[in-house]
Design an enzyme around this catalytic site. Sequence first.
Site, PDB file in Angstrom:
ATOM      1  N   ARG A  76     -36.018 -14.460  79.660  1.00  0.00           N
ATOM      2  CA  ARG A  76     -35.157 -15.546  79.206  1.00  0.00           C
ATOM      3  C   ARG A  76     -33.712 -15.391  79.680  1.00  0.00           C
ATOM      4  O   ARG A  76     -33.103 -16.330  80.187  1.00  0.00           O
ATOM      5  CB  ARG A  76     -35.214 -15.619  77.683  1.00  0.00           C
ATOM      6  CG  ARG A  76     -34.322 -16.655  77.027  1.00  0.00           C
ATOM      7  CD  ARG A  76     -34.360 -16.451  75.513  1.00  0.00           C
ATOM      8  NE  ARG A  76     -33.520 -17.359  74.788  1.00  0.00           N
ATOM      9  CZ  ARG A  76     -33.892 -18.541  74.325  1.00  0.00           C
ATOM     10  NH1 ARG A  76     -35.117 -18.978  74.585  1.00  0.00           N
ATOM     11  NH2 ARG A  76     -33.080 -19.314  73.629  1.00  0.00           N
ATOM     12  N   TYR A  94     -27.959 -25.338  76.812  1.00  0.00           N
ATOM     13  CA  TYR A  94     -29.395 -25.139  76.870  1.00  0.00           C
ATOM     14  C   TYR A  94     -29.971 -25.294  75.478  1.00  0.00           C
ATOM     15  O   TYR A  94     -29.287 -25.117  74.467  1.00  0.00           O
ATOM     16  CB  TYR A  94     -29.765 -23.769  77.464  1.00  0.00           C
ATOM     17  CG  TYR A  94     -29.879 -22.680  76.434  1.00  0.00           C
ATOM     18  CD1 TYR A  94     -31.082 -22.407  75.795  1.00  0.00           C
ATOM     19  CD2 TYR A  94     -28.759 -21.930  76.075  1.00  0.00           C
ATOM     20  CE1 TYR A  94     -31.169 -21.422  74.832  1.00  0.00           C
ATOM     21  CE2 TYR A  94     -28.842 -20.951  75.115  1.00  0.00           C
ATOM     22  CZ  TYR A  94     -30.054 -20.706  74.502  1.00  0.00           C
ATOM     23  OH  TYR A  94     -30.133 -19.749  73.524  1.00  0.00           O
ATOM     24  N   TRP A 185     -30.304 -11.925  74.860  1.00  0.00           N
ATOM     25  CA  TRP A 185     -29.211 -12.525  75.633  1.00  0.00           C
ATOM     26  C   TRP A 185     -28.291 -13.352  74.743  1.00  0.00           C
ATOM     27  O   TRP A 185     -27.067 -13.242  74.818  1.00  0.00           O
ATOM     28  CB  TRP A 185     -29.796 -13.392  76.744  1.00  0.00           C
ATOM     29  CG  TRP A 185     -28.826 -14.017  77.684  1.00  0.00           C
ATOM     30  CD1 TRP A 185     -28.380 -13.515  78.880  1.00  0.00           C
ATOM     31  CD2 TRP A 185     -28.169 -15.288  77.532  1.00  0.00           C
ATOM     32  NE1 TRP A 185     -27.505 -14.383  79.484  1.00  0.00           N
ATOM     33  CE2 TRP A 185     -27.353 -15.480  78.669  1.00  0.00           C
ATOM     34  CE3 TRP A 185     -28.193 -16.271  76.556  1.00  0.00           C
ATOM     35  CZ2 TRP A 185     -26.575 -16.620  78.861  1.00  0.00           C
ATOM     36  CZ3 TRP A 185     -27.416 -17.416  76.734  1.00  0.00           C
ATOM     37  CH2 TRP A 185     -26.625 -17.583  77.865  1.00  0.00           C
ATOM     38  N   ASP A 186     -28.872 -14.169  73.879  1.00  0.00           N
ATOM     39  CA  ASP A 186     -28.071 -15.053  73.020  1.00  0.00           C
ATOM     40  C   ASP A 186     -27.088 -14.258  72.172  1.00  0.00           C
ATOM     41  O   ASP A 186     -25.904 -14.598  72.090  1.00  0.00           O
ATOM     42  CB  ASP A 186     -28.990 -15.857  72.088  1.00  0.00           C
ATOM     43  CG  ASP A 186     -29.914 -16.788  72.840  1.00  0.00           C
ATOM     44  OD1 ASP A 186     -29.694 -18.004  72.768  1.00  0.00           O
ATOM     45  OD2 ASP A 186     -30.856 -16.304  73.496  1.00  0.00           O
ATOM     46  N   THR A 187     -27.598 -13.236  71.512  1.00  0.00           N
ATOM     47  CA  THR A 187     -26.750 -12.427  70.645  1.00  0.00           C
ATOM     48  C   THR A 187     -25.669 -11.711  71.437  1.00  0.00           C
ATOM     49  O   THR A 187     -24.494 -11.700  71.042  1.00  0.00           O
ATOM     50  CB  THR A 187     -27.603 -11.401  69.877  1.00  0.00           C
ATOM     51  OG1 THR A 187     -28.481 -12.088  68.985  1.00  0.00           O
ATOM     52  CG2 THR A 187     -26.730 -10.446  69.077  1.00  0.00           C
TER      53      THR A 187
END
Length: 239
Positions: A76, A94, A185-187
């Site tokens: 991801r 996104y 990745w988000d965190t």
Amino acid sequence: MSEIEVSCVLPVYNDRDALATAVPRSVKCLETIAPGRFEVLVAEDGSTDGSAEFVAGLAREDARIRLLHSDERLGRGRALNRAFTAAQGSIVCYYDVDLATDLQHLPELIGAIHQGYDIATGSRLLPTSDIVRSGDREIASRGYNQLVRTILRSSLHDHQCGFKAFDRARLLNLLPAVSSNHWFWDTEVLVRAERNGYRIREFPVRWRQGAGTTVRRKDVVEMGSAILSLWWQLHAEKS
């Protein structure tokens, strides 16, 4: 087409059925937000279910749709990095292809960047958020985010909601420091952005759990390990 202002990315791995709904709905929504100035990028990550071929067909019919195909599985995080680097818009966003977060929030998401925020993110954990999900997922999510707030000293409530927008230039400046290739990745992006003084807007969303999502013991262990790994990286970088 006039100059692109908004690039919306759909990260995809074996999501052929969901794409049939997500792409046309995205186009319809973006036509009201940035008419003639948007693109929909499908970051297709080594799918084997015909997702790439389906999107390629849509792209031949509509120049506003672009396929970013990878023969190998990137994960991801790497798939998003690749998509945001390839994006043409000054604002990039996104969201998950299952549209778990209601697209009614897309104008607010993109509008926050217009208002001067560097990052905007939907939240399932604010008091006025409207969410429906199973008990095990709820417990895991709240526990995970509390650990991030405590160990990584984040002021945000929900770090993993798949509904985010960025000032593209500011995001690209941040990405070289981001090491996560997959779900964390988000965190990591949010935590590093906070520590670098980025302006972040978190707002409540309407969110519905997709089919087939479960929490495994392995996931819980990986969550804790990822948090501790980032804490160590940040500590080492300060030294």
